[in-house]
Design an enzyme around this catalytic site. Structure first.
Site, PDB file in Angstrom:
ATOM      1  N   THR A  82     -13.529 -11.290 -18.865  1.00 22.09           N
ATOM      2  CA  THR A  82     -12.738 -10.727 -17.980  1.00 22.09           C
ATOM      3  C   THR A  82     -12.554 -11.693 -16.632  1.00 22.09           C
ATOM      4  O   THR A  82     -11.756 -11.195 -15.794  1.00 22.09           O
ATOM      5  CB  THR A  82     -13.126  -9.293 -17.808  1.00 22.09           C
ATOM      6  OG1 THR A  82     -14.668  -9.439 -17.016  1.00 22.09           O
ATOM      7  CG2 THR A  82     -13.465  -8.453 -19.101  1.00 22.09           C
ATOM      8  N   CYS A  86     -20.209  -7.345 -11.977  1.00 17.22           N
ATOM      9  CA  CYS A  86     -20.408  -5.900 -11.725  1.00 17.22           C
ATOM     10  C   CYS A  86     -21.749  -5.696 -11.187  1.00 17.22           C
ATOM     11  O   CYS A  86     -22.763  -6.565 -11.334  1.00 17.22           O
ATOM     12  CB  CYS A  86     -20.206  -4.986 -13.097  1.00 17.22           C
ATOM     13  SG  CYS A  86     -18.516  -5.263 -13.623  1.00 17.22           S
ATOM     14  N   CYS A  90     -22.555  -0.158 -13.267  1.00 15.33           N
ATOM     15  CA  CYS A  90     -21.308   0.010 -13.549  1.00 15.33           C
ATOM     16  C   CYS A  90     -20.890   0.644 -15.081  1.00 15.33           C
ATOM     17  O   CYS A  90     -21.585   0.551 -15.997  1.00 15.33           O
ATOM     18  CB  CYS A  90     -20.453  -1.375 -13.948  1.00 15.33           C
ATOM     19  SG  CYS A  90     -18.838  -1.315 -13.778  1.00 15.33           S
ATOM     20  N   ARG A 139     -17.176  -0.537 -19.920  1.00 18.11           N
ATOM     21  CA  ARG A 139     -17.707  -0.797 -21.261  1.00 18.11           C
ATOM     22  C   ARG A 139     -18.595  -1.895 -21.212  1.00 18.11           C
ATOM     23  O   ARG A 139     -18.356  -2.954 -20.514  1.00 18.11           O
ATOM     24  CB  ARG A 139     -16.779  -0.929 -22.262  1.00 18.11           C
ATOM     25  CG  ARG A 139     -17.247  -1.074 -23.720  1.00 18.11           C
ATOM     26  CD  ARG A 139     -15.786  -1.182 -24.699  1.00 18.11           C
ATOM     27  NE  ARG A 139     -15.457  -2.374 -24.539  1.00 18.11           N
ATOM     28  CZ  ARG A 139     -14.467  -2.815 -25.508  1.00 18.11           C
ATOM     29  NH1 ARG A 139     -14.009  -2.058 -26.602  1.00 18.11           N
ATOM     30  NH2 ARG A 139     -14.058  -3.995 -25.879  1.00 18.11           N
ATOM     31  N   ARG A 154     -14.438 -12.225  -9.883  1.00 14.53           N
ATOM     32  CA  ARG A 154     -13.754 -11.303  -8.885  1.00 14.53           C
ATOM     33  C   ARG A 154     -14.728  -9.970  -8.984  1.00 14.53           C
ATOM     34  O   ARG A 154     -15.153  -9.589  -9.975  1.00 14.53           O
ATOM     35  CB  ARG A 154     -12.601 -10.945  -9.127  1.00 14.53           C
ATOM     36  CG  ARG A 154     -11.586 -12.166  -9.318  1.00 14.53           C
ATOM     37  CD  ARG A 154     -10.104 -11.654  -9.688  1.00 14.53           C
ATOM     38  NE  ARG A 154      -9.878 -10.870 -10.856  1.00 14.53           N
ATOM     39  CZ  ARG A 154     -10.103 -10.899 -12.055  1.00 14.53           C
ATOM     40  NH1 ARG A 154      -9.981 -12.539 -12.440  1.00 14.53           N
ATOM     41  NH2 ARG A 154      -9.748 -10.140 -13.157  1.00 14.53           N
ATOM     42  N   CYS A 187     -15.817  -6.015  -9.300  1.00 18.90           N
ATOM     43  CA  CYS A 187     -15.154  -5.040 -10.254  1.00 18.90           C
ATOM     44  C   CYS A 187     -14.585  -3.977  -9.190  1.00 18.90           C
ATOM     45  O   CYS A 187     -15.315  -3.407  -8.268  1.00 18.90           O
ATOM     46  CB  CYS A 187     -16.478  -4.286 -11.259  1.00 18.90           C
ATOM     47  SG  CYS A 187     -15.733  -2.960 -12.013  1.00 18.90           S
ATOM     48  N   CYS A 238     -17.031  -0.347  -9.826  1.00 17.05           N
ATOM     49  CA  CYS A 238     -18.422  -0.031  -9.345  1.00 17.05           C
ATOM     50  C   CYS A 238     -18.675  -0.889  -8.133  1.00 17.05           C
ATOM     51  O   CYS A 238     -19.783  -0.438  -7.208  1.00 17.05           O
ATOM     52  CB  CYS A 238     -19.320  -0.635 -10.409  1.00 17.05           C
ATOM     53  SG  CYS A 238     -19.189  -2.619 -10.509  1.00 17.05           S
TER      54      CYS A 238
END
Length: 354
Positions: A31, A35, A39, A42, A64, A66, A69
């Protein structure tokens, strides 16, 4: 960071343990997001996860934050980590175009010796303070150009004494010109095609100078979207003409007919990544090297994590054979295009030389 710590951190991620918030963040390769341990998103697969002691280190690696969270808001724990975070803020906010930021200035700000500064910063961030400062300066330059400031004015504001300094710092790190690089590939023409292969669908993209992306996946839409995301301002069109030589070579490799892939490349990568990719291309067909081996080969024996990140961000599958890099304990490690693909590539190569 040792494996014992990583095992404890992975357990914290699996249990969403809030007690570890501020101790580390984790990036998910699939992705591009990082995080905090708690977080609610999933949970990813372990081979897609990279751990970082600080959010700054995750951002430096291209991840990048999240939006769920908000990992940047977690307070950092530990005096050395806090020290490096303060240094990162100092470097990021440094705004004196006429006076380049020096290690001496960083040392004076932190109140520690140059040796301690270098050692602590590199251990936590994976790169030196000077490399981080250069990355911040380049990001500042890109942001200024995106705001439609002239390149000449932006060069001065970002702290480059002249355009030649920019070319020294950037042009040697990629095939594209610095102007095209700064604008996300603006003015660059990219042709691509997607064909069937033994591993699924294979995307091959190239500029007039060489191959700029080779991706493996199951969805044509996802492969094309990733290409556009990498070069948002380029003129991209689907066309097989002019790519036949590259496609033939790649399919020949996968069919076991062409073990050597010496294709021309046109990449947007850092100097360190380029050194890693050169070392990867030197690994003989059918053999493997560890991340530690590659770190030594590029002259940075302690930069094992940085080598792993370079492998994870390799834009040209197979051509730069990051599938030939494994962990020191013999484990396969991660792979951008999936572990099954990595296993299949290694199995095919080993079968050809057995």
């Amino acid at each position: 960071m040792d494996k014992t710590a990583h095992k404890a951190w992975w357990k914290a991620v699996l249990s969403r343990d809030r007690r570890f918030d501020g101790t580390f963040v984790y990036g998910v390769r699939s992705t591009g997001i990082y995080c905090r341990p708690s977080c609610p998103a999933r949970r990813p697969k372990r081979d897609q996860v990279t751990f970082f002691q600080m959010p700054e280190a995750a951002r430096q690696s291209g991840y990048r934050p999240c939006l769920r969270c908000r990992p940047d808001s977690a307070s950092i724990q530990g005096p050395q980590t806090e020290l490096v975070q303060r240094l990162c803020r100092f470097i990021e906010k440094y705004d004196s175009p006429d006076r380049p930021l020096t290690l001496g200035a960083m040392s004076e700000y932190a109140g520690i010796s140059l040796h301690h500064l270098q050692r602590t910063f590199k251990r936590i961030m994976g790169i030196s303070p000077k490399q981080y400062a250069e990355a911040c300066r380049l990001r500042r330059l890109k942001a200024l150009v995106k705001r439609r400031m002239s390149v000449t004015h932006a060069l001065h504001e970002a702290g480059y004494g002249s355009s030649s300094r920019l070319y020294e710092g950037v042009s040697g790190r990629m095939g594209m010109t610095p102007g095209a690089y700064l604008r996300g590939g603006k003015g660059i023409k990219i042709r691509f095609t997607i064909v069937d292969c033994l591993l699924g669908r294979l995307l091959v993209a190239a500029t007039d100078k060489g191959v700029c992306q080779v991706s493996i996946g199951k969805s044509d839409e996802a492969l094309e979207a990733a290409l556009v995301g990498e070069y948002p301002a380029a003129r991209i069109r689907r066309a097989k003409a002019g790519l036949c030589e590259y496609i033939t070579s790649l399919l020949g490799y996968l069919d076991g007919k062409q073990p050597d892939l010496n294709l021309p490349l046109d990449l947007r990568v850092t100097a360190f990544q380029w050194r890693v990719y050169e070392a990867l291309r030197a690994i003989p067909f059918g053999h493997t090297r560890t991340y530690t081996d590659i770190a030594r080969a590029v002259g940075s024996p302690k930069a094992v994590r940085a080598v792993a990140r370079a492998c994870a961000s390799n834009p040209v599958a197979i051509v730069v054979p990051c599938h030939r890099v494994i962990r020191k304990d013999g484990g396969l490690g991660g792979y951008r295009w999936g572990m099954e693909v990595k296993k299949a590539l290694l199995r095919k190569e080993r079968g050809r030389i057995s």
